[in-house]
Design a protein around this motif. Structure first.
Motif, mmCIF file in Angstrom:
data_model
loop_
_atom_site.group_PDB
_atom_site.id
_atom_site.type_symbol
_atom_site.label_atom_id
_atom_site.label_comp_id
_atom_site.label_asym_id
_atom_site.label_seq_id
_atom_site.Cartn_x
_atom_site.Cartn_y
_atom_site.Cartn_z
ATOM 1 N N TYR A 81 0.832 -1.211 0.000
ATOM 2 C CA TYR A 81 0.000 0.000 0.000
ATOM 3 C C TYR A 81 0.866 1.260 0.000
ATOM 4 N N ASN A 82 0.538 2.163 -0.917
ATOM 5 C CA ASN A 82 1.245 3.441 -1.021
ATOM 6 C C ASN A 82 0.206 4.554 -0.985
ATOM 7 N N PRO A 83 0.063 5.237 0.141
ATOM 8 C CA PRO A 83 -0.996 6.234 0.270
ATOM 9 C C PRO A 83 -0.885 7.389 -0.719
ATOM 10 N N SER A 84 0.294 7.594 -1.270
ATOM 11 C CA SER A 84 0.476 8.698 -2.209
ATOM 12 C C SER A 84 0.114 8.321 -3.642
ATOM 13 N N ALA A 85 -0.137 7.033 -3.878
ATOM 14 C CA ALA A 85 -0.497 6.598 -5.227
ATOM 15 C C ALA A 85 -1.915 7.046 -5.566
ATOM 16 N N LEU A 86 -2.150 7.283 -6.830
ATOM 17 C CA LEU A 86 -3.457 7.744 -7.285
ATOM 18 C C LEU A 86 -4.515 6.685 -6.972
ATOM 19 N N LEU A 87 -5.591 7.103 -6.297
ATOM 20 C CA LEU A 87 -6.716 6.224 -5.960
ATOM 21 C C LEU A 87 -6.272 4.976 -5.187
ATOM 22 N N ALA A 88 -5.282 5.153 -4.312
ATOM 23 C CA ALA A 88 -4.733 4.014 -3.575
ATOM 24 C C ALA A 88 -5.805 3.270 -2.780
ATOM 25 N N ASP A 89 -6.699 4.008 -2.136
ATOM 26 C CA ASP A 89 -7.711 3.374 -1.291
ATOM 27 C C ASP A 89 -8.818 2.693 -2.092
ATOM 28 N N ARG A 90 -8.830 2.916 -3.396
ATOM 29 C CA ARG A 90 -9.831 2.259 -4.234
ATOM 30 C C ARG A 90 -9.349 0.904 -4.762
#
Length: 318
Positions: A219-228
């Motif tokens: 998991y990378n919180p800075s990635a685009l739409l990471a939580d999706r």
């Protein structure tokens, strides 16, 4: 307190609803080892519970001389196992802290593991402790056929453990963690290994959760739409398959598998499958684990957010 109940506050103890283990942990904190001997001796034929109990007990004993004292006073397989687990934890802690004593502690831990394995040759737990240490010396055995990236690693040691217990939970998790980026591996290797290991396990096995563990690790919180990410069809299918095939087995467990339930509940919550997530959180009762929630923020806040979204009770303000 049984899993399934909820009395207003989370219980973060790794002993969860294993009351004998919780009592033994209290005794260890008081400097006594008799009850630790009892809870380990009765697991000689139950490798899953033996691995879990020995790890929890070792986490309590690692800051004292209890394991050394017990082994000197009563050199039983159980004393040797606790000492191996304590030595393992100390070596890993020193390595993570980049302490110059790391190499000496690794040698001590390896010797302790070998001694425990000699005293009870059928027990895979000392070998699993050795497997945990491999992220420090990075063995490079060739991978078997069937992996796209063919990552090298401690395959020979892992194969030995599987001969003792083909579906040993901790062994699979320790082996997977060898390939994590933070330990010198790579995302592609951890994905490949988690898929390989989970696909060869029975559909009703908790090892089917391994790709969800790799997903959290990556998991990378800075990635685009990471939580999706968890809303993607492949991960919804994975989580629902585990819920359908493994989750019903939990009712027959001796003790609540809190960490596995947490990973499943988290994946279902992130996939917006609140109905299934609610069932999983209900089965957990008040028992909680810091993973996977701590990857996303404060673990209590994250778990509370998930429970609230599922319409379940949350801790009252102190």
């Amino acid at each position: 307190m049984a899993a399934g109940a909820f009395e207003g506050q989370y219980v973060w103890s790794p002993a969860a609803n294993d009351r004998q283990l919780a009592s033994a942990c209290m005794d260890i904190r008081a400097g006594r080892y008799f009850s630790a001997h009892e809870v380990l001796r009765e697991t000689r034929e139950d490798f899953e519970v033996r691995a879990h109990r020995s790890l929890v007990l070792a986490s309590e004993a690692a800051g004292s001389d209890l394991a050394e004292r017990w082994l000197a006073e009563e050199p039983s397989p159980e004393a040797a196992l606790l000492w191996a687990r304590v030595a393992m934890l100390r070596a890993l802690h020193m390595a993570d802290a980049r302490d110059r004593r790391q190499d000496a502690l690794v040698r001590i831990a390896q010797t302790a593991c070998e001694r425990a394995a000699q005293l009870l040759p059928t027990d895979p737990t000392p070998w699993v402790a050795q497997l945990a240490l491999t992220r420090l010396n990075r063995p490079q055995d060739p991978a078997p056929q069937g992996l796209l990236t063919a990552p090298t690693g401690p395959w020979y040691l892992f194969a030995h453990i599987l001969r003792l217990d083909p579906w040993h939970r901790e062994a699979h998790h320790r082996f997977l963690s060898f390939f994590f980026t933070r330990y010198g591996g790579s995302s592609s290797a951890s994905w490949d290994v988690s898929a390989f290991l989970s696909q060869r396990a029975p559909a009703s096995s908790p090892l089917r959760l391994l790709p969800l563990v790799a997903l959290v690790e990556d998991y990378n919180p800075s990635a685009l739409l990471a939580d999706r990410t968890w809303e993607q069809p492949q991960w919804i299918t994975t989580a629902l398959g585990i819920h359908h095939n493994w989750f019903p087995q939990v009712a027959g467990y001796r003790f609540a598998p809190v960490l596995d339930l947490a990973y499943l509940g988290h994946a279902l919550f992130m996939a917006k499958r609140e109905f299934e997530a609610r069932e999983v959180f209900t089965a957990m009762g008040p028992y909680a684990s810091r993973m996977p929630w701590s990857v996303f923020g404060d673990p209590e806040e994250q778990l509370t957010k998930a429970r609230r979204s599922c319409g379940l009770p949350i801790p009252s303000a102190p």
